[in-house]
Design a protein around this motif. Structure first.
Motif: not given
Length: 332
Positions: A215-227, A242-250
């Motif tokens: 959910r948050p990765a999709g929101q950050w990218l502007g795409i619907d990963l949930i659906n 991978a970039r999002w997880y490396w620098t945003v989620a962690r």
């Protein structure tokens, strides 16, 4: 950083900075799993700190490889510019390489009247980094783990862009990031975790897992990963996730800077075990390839609090778990 205890400042003598013969030949000093080579010539200086951090590079984020009691005499073979350090009225960006101690000390805590050591040459420049990783690079670093070279090659442009975007631009950061991905996905952007039939199971470079990440990765990218969870292994998004997880989620780059691969592994989320050592070994190999010299000491350990599955923790929760108070009385 705690200020060092006051110590008498020895009078500076210009002749002390002259290069002298300290050994008739090169001596290899074994330090852990790598060797430190002491050059045939070095210049003697005096430190001014009670406890001085010797770091793996000329940066305050670099790993502390030793804490040197003092004030004491040290041999310096070269110096390089790095992070700025201010002590009293003196500010310097120069760091002295102490070959006998396997690292760098800020010149701010070395007895000299200026901001740079006189009579000491600049250290050789680090190997140039192009910023882009090639297929030949990853094959040299990871060998048989690159099981599908053509697929890896196809994904590299997007992966290199994500690394640039994430400031994964140093030897340690590249080594940690690529090590993580090669163990997670064999550097294949469209891989699906084998046998994982969960809707939000592992996908892509970082093996994104769980709706709490989709959910948050999709929101950050502007795409619907949930659906549309399959988008997580689309070449347009896999590297950026991978970039999002490396620098945003962690916030993993600082752990790589400090050679704390145990914390990198904990941040990825899997429980502690034999895989930690495998990833540390790969990390060392990647550093050696990217730097052209043996890797310094790597911290593969985790605290007990970080030994379990941390995937559901928020970034703030993980940062709080990983936070370790600074050791009192150390400087540099």
């Amino acid at each position: 950083m705690a200020a060092p205890a006051a110590a008498p400042r020895p009078s500076y003598r210009p002749g002390v900075a002259m290069l002298k013969r300290v050994l008739a030949s090169v001596i290899a000093i074994t330090a852990g799993s790598f060797a430190i080579t002491v050059p045939a010539y070095a210049a003697p200086f005096q430190t001014t700190a009670t406890n001085l951090n010797i770091r793996s590079d000329a940066y305050l984020s670099a790993a502390v490889v030793k804490v040197l009691a003092g004030p004491t005499s040290v041999e310096v073979d070269c110096q390089k510019s790095g992070d700025s350090v201010t002590v009293g009225s003196r500010t310097t960006t120069w760091w002295a390489h102490l070959p006998a101690h396997g690292g760098y000390a800020t010149v701010a805590y070395i007895d000299t009247p200026g901001t740079k050591l006189p009579g000491v040459p600049d250290c050789p420049q680090d190997p140039p980094q192009t910023g882009d990783v090639t297929l030949a690079d990853v094959q040299a670093m990871f060998g048989s783990r690159i099981a599908n070279p053509s697929l890896v090659q196809t994904g590299l442009p997007s992966l290199n862009q994500a690394m640039r975007d994430a400031n994964i631009n140093t030897v340690y950061r590249k080594a940690a990031f690529l090590t993580t991905l090669v163990h997670e996905s064999r550097l294949e952007y469209n891989i699906r975790e084998i046998g994982d039939t969960r809707l939000y199971g592992g996908r892509g470079y970082i093996q994104l897992t769980g709706d709490f990440n989709y959910r948050p990765a999709g929101q950050w990218l502007g795409i619907d990963l949930i659906n549309n969870p399959e988008l997580a292994r689309d070449i347009r998004y896999s590297a950026q996730i991978a970039r999002w997880y490396w620098t945003v989620a962690r916030n993993i780059n600082p752990y790589a800077d400090q050679l704390k691969m145990g914390r990198v592994n904990a941040a990825i989320g899997y429980p502690a075990g034999a895989e930690d050592q495998r990833r540390c070994d790969t990390f060392r190999t990647a550093i050696a390839y990217l730097s052209g010299q043996p890797a310094p000491a790597v911290n593969c350990s985790r605290t007990a609090k970080m030994s379990g599955d941390t995937t559901r923790l928020t970034r703030a929760q993980f940062d709080a778990l990983a936070k370790v108070p600074g050791a009192p009385g150390t400087v540099g």
